[in-house]
Design a protein around this motif. Structure first.
Motif, mmCIF file in Angstrom:
data_model
loop_
_atom_site.group_PDB
_atom_site.id
_atom_site.type_symbol
_atom_site.label_atom_id
_atom_site.label_comp_id
_atom_site.label_asym_id
_atom_site.label_seq_id
_atom_site.Cartn_x
_atom_site.Cartn_y
_atom_site.Cartn_z
ATOM 1 N N LEU A 21 0.486 -1.301 0.183
ATOM 2 C CA LEU A 21 0.121 0.085 0.074
ATOM 3 C C LEU A 21 0.772 1.643 0.076
ATOM 4 O O LEU A 21 0.257 2.211 -0.851
ATOM 5 C CB LEU A 21 -0.421 -0.217 1.525
ATOM 6 C CG LEU A 21 -1.638 0.867 1.795
ATOM 7 C CD1 LEU A 21 -3.111 1.236 0.474
ATOM 8 C CD2 LEU A 21 -2.829 0.662 2.811
ATOM 9 N N ARG B 142 -4.413 7.160 1.886
ATOM 10 C CA ARG B 142 -5.431 6.558 1.558
ATOM 11 C C ARG B 142 -5.959 6.445 3.401
ATOM 12 O O ARG B 142 -4.597 6.350 4.065
ATOM 13 C CB ARG B 142 -5.027 4.981 1.506
ATOM 14 C CG ARG B 142 -5.742 4.897 -0.425
ATOM 15 C CD ARG B 142 -4.880 4.203 -1.394
ATOM 16 N NE ARG B 142 -5.924 3.067 -0.784
ATOM 17 C CZ ARG B 142 -5.745 1.529 -1.362
ATOM 18 N NH1 ARG B 142 -4.778 1.443 -2.476
ATOM 19 N NH2 ARG B 142 -6.269 1.037 -0.873
ATOM 20 N N GLU C 233 -7.153 3.629 5.559
ATOM 21 C CA GLU C 233 -7.113 1.481 5.710
ATOM 22 C C GLU C 233 -7.197 1.069 7.179
ATOM 23 O O GLU C 233 -6.108 1.274 7.935
ATOM 24 C CB GLU C 233 -6.144 0.732 4.994
ATOM 25 C CG GLU C 233 -6.038 1.712 2.958
ATOM 26 C CD GLU C 233 -6.891 0.947 2.452
ATOM 27 O OE1 GLU C 233 -7.314 -0.886 3.216
ATOM 28 O OE2 GLU C 233 -7.582 1.402 1.339
ATOM 29 N N THR D 163 -6.586 1.117 12.395
ATOM 30 C CA THR D 163 -6.831 2.023 11.364
ATOM 31 C C THR D 163 -5.256 2.948 10.859
ATOM 32 O O THR D 163 -4.329 3.698 11.916
ATOM 33 C CB THR D 163 -7.956 3.266 11.593
ATOM 34 O OG1 THR D 163 -8.574 2.715 11.973
ATOM 35 C CG2 THR D 163 -8.213 3.891 10.123
#
Length: 140
Positions: free
Chosen positions: A62, A73, A75, A96
């Motif tokens: 990522l 982002r 995630e 998170t």
């Protein structure tokens, strides 16, 4: 974050973009607290940890994507206690992460913040995790 900042400061000073993942929320049991960070830089070099190894592989991918593509982002990763035990982890939980690209163009204050931390000076940085402002925008 303090543990990885010397390396991030060098990457930043050299003009090398990198992906930075920061724990912004945890629920139940989690191996790292909010503020823990992991970065992926040049030649796939990794510094830091966001989960003690549980999801670092996924975060590595990522962070690379974000460093190249630029879109920050938010995630979440997690396991139930039962699922965690089944794969050899001692506990479940959820983290998170805010994953964002850091470059001189996107984050012009990063170098000054790194210098302040290195000098032991107090510093605060606000980073947008969610809402109407661009996700990942940071202001010292």
């Amino acid at each position: 974050m303090r543990d990885v900042l010397p390396v991030l400061g060098r990457w930043y000073a050299a003009g090398v973009p990198f992906g930075l993942a920061t724990v912004v929320q945890v629920s139940r049991s989690a191996p790292r607290d909010p503020g823990a960070a992991m970065a992926v830089g040049p030649d796939e070099e990794v510094v830091g940890s966001v989960s003690g190894g549980c999801v670092e592989g996924a975060v590595f991918e990522l962070a690379q994507e974000v460093a190249v593509g630029g879109e920050a982002r938010l995630e979440s990763f997690g396991y139930s206690d039962e699922d965690a035990f089944a794969v050899g982890l001692t506990c479940g939980g959820e983290i998170t992460l805010l994953v964002r690209a850091v470059t001189a163009e996107r984050d012009p204050g990063f170098g000054a913040v790194a210098d302040s931390v290195a000098a032991g000076e107090p510093v605060t940085v606000a980073t947008v995790a969610d809402g109407p402002a661009p996700r990942g925008a940071a202001r010292p």
